[in-house]
Design a protein around this motif. Sequence first.
Motif, PDB file in Angstrom:
ATOM      1  N   TRP A 562      42.854  53.909  52.566  1.00 64.06           N
ATOM      2  CA  TRP A 562      43.854  52.988  53.111  1.00 64.06           C
ATOM      3  C   TRP A 562      44.906  52.687  52.053  1.00 64.06           C
ATOM      4  N   THR A 563      46.110  52.454  52.484  1.00 66.39           N
ATOM      5  CA  THR A 563      47.140  51.869  51.635  1.00 66.39           C
ATOM      6  C   THR A 563      47.975  50.931  52.504  1.00 66.39           C
ATOM      7  N   VAL A 564      48.011  49.677  52.106  1.00 64.30           N
ATOM      8  CA  VAL A 564      48.772  48.672  52.850  1.00 64.30           C
ATOM      9  C   VAL A 564      49.666  47.947  51.854  1.00 64.30           C
ATOM     10  N   GLY A 565      50.940  47.852  52.155  1.00 64.14           N
ATOM     11  CA  GLY A 565      51.855  47.182  51.230  1.00 64.14           C
ATOM     12  C   GLY A 565      53.124  46.739  51.925  1.00 64.14           C
ATOM     13  N   PHE A 566      53.963  46.053  51.166  1.00 65.77           N
ATOM     14  CA  PHE A 566      55.161  45.488  51.783  1.00 65.77           C
ATOM     15  C   PHE A 566      56.262  45.287  50.757  1.00 65.77           C
ATOM     16  N   THR A 567      57.482  45.231  51.281  1.00 61.01           N
ATOM     17  CA  THR A 567      58.630  44.749  50.535  1.00 61.01           C
ATOM     18  C   THR A 567      59.034  43.429  51.190  1.00 61.01           C
ATOM     19  N   THR A 568      60.180  42.901  50.834  1.00 60.94           N
ATOM     20  CA  THR A 568      60.623  41.678  51.504  1.00 60.94           C
ATOM     21  C   THR A 568      61.013  41.952  52.955  1.00 60.94           C
ATOM     22  N   ASP A 569      61.222  43.225  53.313  1.00 62.53           N
ATOM     23  CA  ASP A 569      61.705  43.557  54.654  1.00 62.53           C
ATOM     24  C   ASP A 569      60.651  44.169  55.566  1.00 62.53           C
ATOM     25  N   TYR A 570      59.777  45.013  55.024  1.00 64.64           N
ATOM     26  CA  TYR A 570      58.856  45.765  55.874  1.00 64.64           C
ATOM     27  C   TYR A 570      57.428  45.730  55.331  1.00 64.64           C
ATOM     28  N   THR A 571      56.486  45.793  56.261  1.00 64.91           N
ATOM     29  CA  THR A 571      55.075  46.006  55.929  1.00 64.91           C
ATOM     30  C   THR A 571      54.674  47.362  56.491  1.00 64.91           C
ATOM     31  N   ALA A 573      51.365  50.065  56.787  1.00 66.35           N
ATOM     32  CA  ALA A 573      49.924  50.268  56.648  1.00 66.35           C
ATOM     33  C   ALA A 573      49.600  51.705  57.029  1.00 66.35           C
ATOM     34  N   THR A 574      48.843  52.397  56.170  1.00 65.19           N
ATOM     35  CA  THR A 574      48.476  53.787  56.441  1.00 65.19           C
ATOM     36  C   THR A 574      46.977  53.982  56.258  1.00 65.19           C
ATOM     37  N   TRP A 575      46.433  54.887  57.055  1.00 64.68           N
ATOM     38  CA  TRP A 575      45.020  55.267  56.950  1.00 64.68           C
ATOM     39  C   TRP A 575      44.925  56.777  56.985  1.00 64.68           C
ATOM     40  N   VAL A 576      44.089  57.342  56.128  1.00 63.30           N
ATOM     41  CA  VAL A 576      43.829  58.779  56.122  1.00 63.30           C
ATOM     42  C   VAL A 576      42.321  58.974  56.050  1.00 63.30           C
ATOM     43  N   GLY A 577      41.781  59.808  56.917  1.00 66.96           N
ATOM     44  CA  GLY A 577      40.347  60.049  56.948  1.00 66.96           C
ATOM     45  C   GLY A 577      39.998  61.055  58.018  1.00 66.96           C
ATOM     46  N   ASN A 578      38.806  60.949  58.564  1.00 62.62           N
ATOM     47  CA  ASN A 578      38.351  61.841  59.626  1.00 62.62           C
ATOM     48  C   ASN A 578      37.750  61.026  60.760  1.00 62.62           C
ATOM     49  N   PHE A 579      38.211  61.267  61.975  1.00 64.45           N
ATOM     50  CA  PHE A 579      37.679  60.534  63.117  1.00 64.45           C
ATOM     51  C   PHE A 579      36.189  60.800  63.319  1.00 64.45           C
ATOM     52  N   ASN A 580      35.730  61.994  62.946  1.00 64.29           N
ATOM     53  CA  ASN A 580      34.324  62.315  63.164  1.00 64.29           C
ATOM     54  C   ASN A 580      33.408  61.787  62.065  1.00 64.29           C
ATOM     55  N   GLY A 581      33.971  61.066  61.098  1.00 61.93           N
ATOM     56  CA  GLY A 581      33.154  60.435  60.061  1.00 61.93           C
ATOM     57  C   GLY A 581      32.809  61.315  58.889  1.00 61.93           C
ATOM     58  N   GLU A 582      33.292  62.552  58.868  1.00 57.88           N
ATOM     59  CA  GLU A 582      32.993  63.425  57.732  1.00 57.88           C
ATOM     60  C   GLU A 582      33.666  62.902  56.472  1.00 57.88           C
ATOM     61  N   PRO A 583      32.970  62.953  55.326  1.00 60.65           N
ATOM     62  CA  PRO A 583      33.605  62.513  54.074  1.00 60.65           C
ATOM     63  C   PRO A 583      34.665  63.510  53.613  1.00 60.65           C
ATOM     64  N   MET A 584      35.690  62.973  52.969  1.00 59.98           N
ATOM     65  CA  MET A 584      36.725  63.813  52.380  1.00 59.98           C
ATOM     66  C   MET A 584      36.275  64.258  50.998  1.00 59.98           C
ATOM     67  N   ARG A 585      36.946  65.270  50.472  1.00 58.53           N
ATOM     68  CA  ARG A 585      36.601  65.779  49.149  1.00 58.53           C
ATOM     69  C   ARG A 585      37.699  65.434  48.155  1.00 58.53           C
ATOM     70  N   GLN A 586      37.315  64.724  47.096  1.00 54.13           N
ATOM     71  CA  GLN A 586      38.230  64.386  46.005  1.00 54.13           C
ATOM     72  C   GLN A 586      39.488  63.686  46.516  1.00 54.13           C
ATOM     73  N   VAL A 587      39.293  62.743  47.413  1.00 56.63           N
ATOM     74  CA  VAL A 587      40.405  61.974  47.976  1.00 56.63           C
ATOM     75  C   VAL A 587      40.061  60.496  47.885  1.00 56.63           C
ATOM     76  N   SER A 588      40.981  59.693  47.362  1.00 56.60           N
ATOM     77  CA  SER A 588      40.819  58.238  47.311  1.00 56.60           C
ATOM     78  C   SER A 588      42.048  57.603  47.938  1.00 56.60           C
ATOM     79  N   GLY A 589      42.086  56.269  47.899  1.00 58.39           N
ATOM     80  CA  GLY A 589      43.226  55.576  48.505  1.00 58.39           C
ATOM     81  C   GLY A 589      44.553  55.997  47.920  1.00 58.39           C
ATOM     82  N   VAL A 590      44.575  56.231  46.604  1.00 55.97           N
ATOM     83  CA  VAL A 590      45.838  56.545  45.952  1.00 55.97           C
ATOM     84  C   VAL A 590      46.252  57.998  46.170  1.00 55.97           C
ATOM     85  N   THR A 591      45.301  58.873  46.519  1.00 59.45           N
ATOM     86  CA  THR A 591      45.641  60.272  46.774  1.00 59.45           C
ATOM     87  C   THR A 591      45.643  60.618  48.253  1.00 59.45           C
ATOM     88  N   GLY A 592      45.023  59.772  49.086  1.00 58.00           N
ATOM     89  CA  GLY A 592      44.963  60.042  50.514  1.00 58.00           C
ATOM     90  C   GLY A 592      46.056  59.336  51.297  1.00 58.00           C
TER      91      GLY A 592
END
Length: 776
Positions: A562-571, A573-592
């Motif tokens: 996940w990455t969620v952030g804002f400026t004074t104008d906009y918020t 929110a992003t999510w990256v993953g797999n709907f089927n629940g499979e784990p990603m490889r070498q991916v974290s919030g800052v890289t996904g």
Amino acid sequence: MKLVSRSLLKLKHSSKIILAVLLICLIIRLLPYFAPVRAADIAQTQLAMQFSDRNGLPLGTLLTRDQEHTSVVPLNQVSPQFIHAILAAEDASFYHHGALDMKAIIRASKEAIHAKRIVSGASTITMQLARMLDPVPRSFSGKMQEIWLSWRLAAGMNKDEILAAYINRLPMGGNIYGVEAAARIYFSIPASELNLAQASLLAAIPNNPTYFNPYEHWERLKQRQKYVLNRMVQEKYINGAMPTAASYANRTSAEKVVFQSRQQGIIAAPHFLFWLASQFDKTQTEQNSPIRTTINRPLQQFVEAQLQQVISSLAANNVHDAAALVIDNHTGEVLAYVGSPDYFNEAKLGRNDGVQALRQPGSTLKPFVYELALEKGLIRPNTILADVPAHYAIPGAKLYSPTDYTEKFLGPVRVRIALANSLNVPAVRVLEKVGVETFLERLHQLGFENLNQTPEHYGLGLTLGSGEVSLWELAHAYLTIARFGEATSLVSTFSNSAIPTDAMNRVSTSYTLPNHRIWQLITNILSDNHARATAFGVNSVLNLPFPSAVKTGTSSNFRDTWTVGFTTDYTVATWVGNFNGEPMRQVSGVTGAAPLWNRIMLHLHEHQEPTGFPPPEGLVQLPVCAVSGLRPTPDCTSVVQEYFYPEDKNNYERENQFNLPPEYDEWLAKQQQSNFTANNLRILSPHHGDLFLVYPGEAAKQKLEFKLVGNKSAPVEWWLNGEKLDTKSANSLFWYLRPGKWTLEARSGEMSDKVSFRVELASLKPTRRGFSIKNN
């Protein structure tokens, strides 16, 4: 005889009762077939829904359950030209006869007898409506049923009501039903704006929608249009004397009319449209025009494209799905809503809506527990937190020992460093102070309605993402931070749409959380690029060329980023993953999820940078040593500014040393020379309060190591019960155990540390060499 007579009378009486009951039941059963049909009885509830973006650009149309494109419009919102055209073409005497047109029936019968085939029909608009409502076989009995229903319609509805029901059901080609749907699909205008040429063409279609399909049989349709126009001339629906009216009809027939290329289905934001359609009761809605949403279609399509590109770049890391949400901070309006990379790809679970799906949020809830702890005075902006190994006993489970994915610990850290670097142990310690139940109540207040389990279910892991939330809820909560505690609803449509206000907004909130300045402080921390450098580096994708606050999150086993952030104008929110629940490889919030967040933010501020965040109101900044958070000393390698409450300033200025409590012992024992330990003393052994047992006859053989950390390059003096010990080793000394109460002190210049311990005689001789230790 009397008994027989009485029995016969009773039987006769009972038979009458039974017959009466049967007759009543039959009447009740047949009553609906005799009752007049009212307009409300045949109201259309299954309607297609058309949507536009905030600027009127079409987003798409959702068909009915029968895949029909149906719209309903009041009679007074239909062009008079079309009403005249359809009356002329289908039933010119509609307003002058009843359910049946007896003159037309007699005329049609004579023509059929003379030609020995059916030459013209005699169906009235009322009869056609009856056939639309209840299709029956084209037989004598079917015709009788149609006529009977027509009489019931005429008995329960006036002419305008019948005509309105009719024109809203007209088959207009393909799956298009009703004049409003046809006008918008073929000409991109409402039915009220149809001119004579357009109206006469549309009135020509219902006679045989397949035969007169405008896209496939244009010449046939033009011939039928001429018939409609001629009938309008004959019925004096076209003004002027006969030559003039006929000439006008001819000019209208020759007028060039362009049918729009039919856009199939949905143009943009499919997940949003289906979610929005589910938010209200269609049976209570009359859609007079496309529903005007808050979506910005160009932005929506940009986000959709970027999401697909990011997923494509991460495919090798077993990443297949993503979602994104963009909100206007000033209004709460949803500007972009992307639920998956491709809604129409069923094989890849494209219809799953990542904006509304419930997933573990990782560390994205941490800002809220820090805010609550600050609000309640459990921590202060200058508090030093312990990022050291910690263990929590959980009934019926293993010992809970939170760690970061690096499995490293930083020791004493400022609140700013702990939150900015998303350190797990300090966050758990802060939640322990706040209480899980209290934190859960605050999360509910912020709109996390899906966190509906008990506090015991989530435990201290709640701040690390042990619950499940949606991207929608996260974005709404971060919008509250962006507005410095002023909560507002997420808005998806404008007020002139058909959607009720309470259904329009999943989260309906309008209140202000206390302590405006604490929300400003949280924003200040989340926007401090240097504070998060330990975990993310200074030049990560979280660092934008303008002021922005941001938080990442990664769920257990790397299933969600996940990455969620804002400026004074906009918020955003992003999510990256797999709907089927499979784990990603070498991916974290800052890289996904963060690269997607970065792209959207840069695009939003491409032409105008946002203003900076205001500093926390009423707080003062003082210099601190970056590593320890203490008042800078001459050997402090890095000095930064930290916020303090004014009332904490005096205590800070009087502070001249900082002794770490016992919870740091395990961490200190594992440290090598560092910026912190090089300038501080800490006795590691023995611990304060230790009790040692020495056995008879073994005193001369049992030794205890006096050991410290820090100040390794400077001389150290060891003192035991006020007497200086003779030692050649500065940081370690072995002492033979002697019964008694002992106070051990280590001194080096102005620094010192002191512990007390006891040694007692044991009553039994040990079975093996050594000594026992007991912690009080």
